[in-house]
Design a protein around this motif. Structure first.
Motif, PDB file in Angstrom:
ATOM      1  N   VAL A   1       0.960   5.296   0.339  1.00 57.76           N
ATOM      2  CA  VAL A   1       0.211   6.427   0.890  1.00 57.76           C
ATOM      3  C   VAL A   1       0.936   7.725   0.537  1.00 57.76           C
ATOM      4  O   VAL A   1       2.107   7.716   0.162  1.00 57.76           O
ATOM      5  CB  VAL A   1       0.028   6.305   2.421  1.00 57.76           C
ATOM      6  CG1 VAL A   1      -0.683   5.004   2.788  1.00 57.76           C
ATOM      7  CG2 VAL A   1       1.356   6.424   3.161  1.00 57.76           C
TER       8      VAL A   1
ATOM      9  N   LYS B   1      -4.309   6.855   1.468  1.00 53.25           N
ATOM     10  CA  LYS B   1      -4.006   5.788   0.514  1.00 53.25           C
ATOM     11  C   LYS B   1      -4.090   6.314  -0.916  1.00 53.25           C
ATOM     12  O   LYS B   1      -5.072   6.943  -1.306  1.00 53.25           O
ATOM     13  CB  LYS B   1      -4.956   4.613   0.712  1.00 53.25           C
ATOM     14  CG  LYS B   1      -4.656   3.440  -0.210  1.00 53.25           C
ATOM     15  CD  LYS B   1      -5.306   2.123   0.182  1.00 53.25           C
ATOM     16  CE  LYS B   1      -6.765   2.169   0.380  1.00 53.25           C
ATOM     17  NZ  LYS B   1      -7.349   0.825   0.545  1.00 53.25           N
TER      18      LYS B   1
ATOM     19  N   THR C   1       0.838  -1.203   0.000  1.00 49.27           N
ATOM     20  CA  THR C   1       0.000   0.000   0.000  1.00 49.27           C
ATOM     21  C   THR C   1       0.867   1.244   0.000  1.00 49.27           C
ATOM     22  O   THR C   1       1.729   1.407   0.853  1.00 49.27           O
ATOM     23  CB  THR C   1      -0.931   0.017   1.235  1.00 49.27           C
ATOM     24  OG1 THR C   1      -1.755  -1.161   1.196  1.00 49.27           O
ATOM     25  CG2 THR C   1      -1.810   1.252   1.242  1.00 49.27           C
TER      26      THR C   1
END
Length: 164
Positions: free
Chosen positions: A53, A111, A51
């Motif tokens: 961000v 995100k 992920t």
């Protein structure tokens, strides 16, 4: 962030890691475009997660069609490129999902992108993720990089930029 505080501008910005992983100097990125700082200065993260961000409060100025990179612009005017992996443009967006669009305002920790780490590792040169200030000019700014062994996405500071 560049904010007006009692009529004064703060002229430094602090960047947090865009992904969980180990921070490394750009010179260690196995691609001369990044390692030789042809695109600008910054730092890279060897991700242990999937992920990405935002490393800072900014406006999204570009989401690459291939989803492997995001362009941001900070309040101080810094232009930031998050480039997920090396040679990932060749994946044509496969293995990537984006959660923002051009014009969105994001805060540090929001995100931006997820990627299939196993797929990228199997089909691209590397997952290493450079965080580049593309309009960095040593005559205008100073960049102080930190190299945490274990950076936490959205939390661990990786560098700061100060206007001279």
């Amino acid at each position: 962030m560049l904010k007006k505080l009692f009529g004064k501008s703060v002229t430094e910005e602090h960047f947090v890691s865009p992904v969980n992983g180990k921070a490394v100097p750009l010179e260690e990125v196995p691609d001369p475009v990044f390692a030789e700082k042809m695109m600008g200065d910054g730092i890279a993260i060897e991700p242990t997660d999937h992920t990405i961000v935002s490393p800072i409060d900014a406006e999204v100025v570009q989401v690459f069609e291939t989803k492997h990179a995001i362009g941001l612009k900070t309040e101080m005017g810094l232009e930031v490129l998050l480039h997920i992996g090396l040679d990932t443009v060749n994946l044509k967006g496969e293995g990537f999902d984006t959660f923002v669009k051009t014009g969105d305002k994001v805060s540090a920790g929001d995100k931006l992108v997820t990627f299939d780490k196993a797929f990228v590792e199997a089909n691209a040169k590397s997952c290493i993720t450079p965080v580049i200030i593309t309009n960095y000019e040593a005559s205008e700014y100073t960049l102080e990089a930190l190299f945490p062994e274990q950076a936490i996405a959205g939390e661990t500071q990786i560098f700061q930029v100060k206007k001279k």
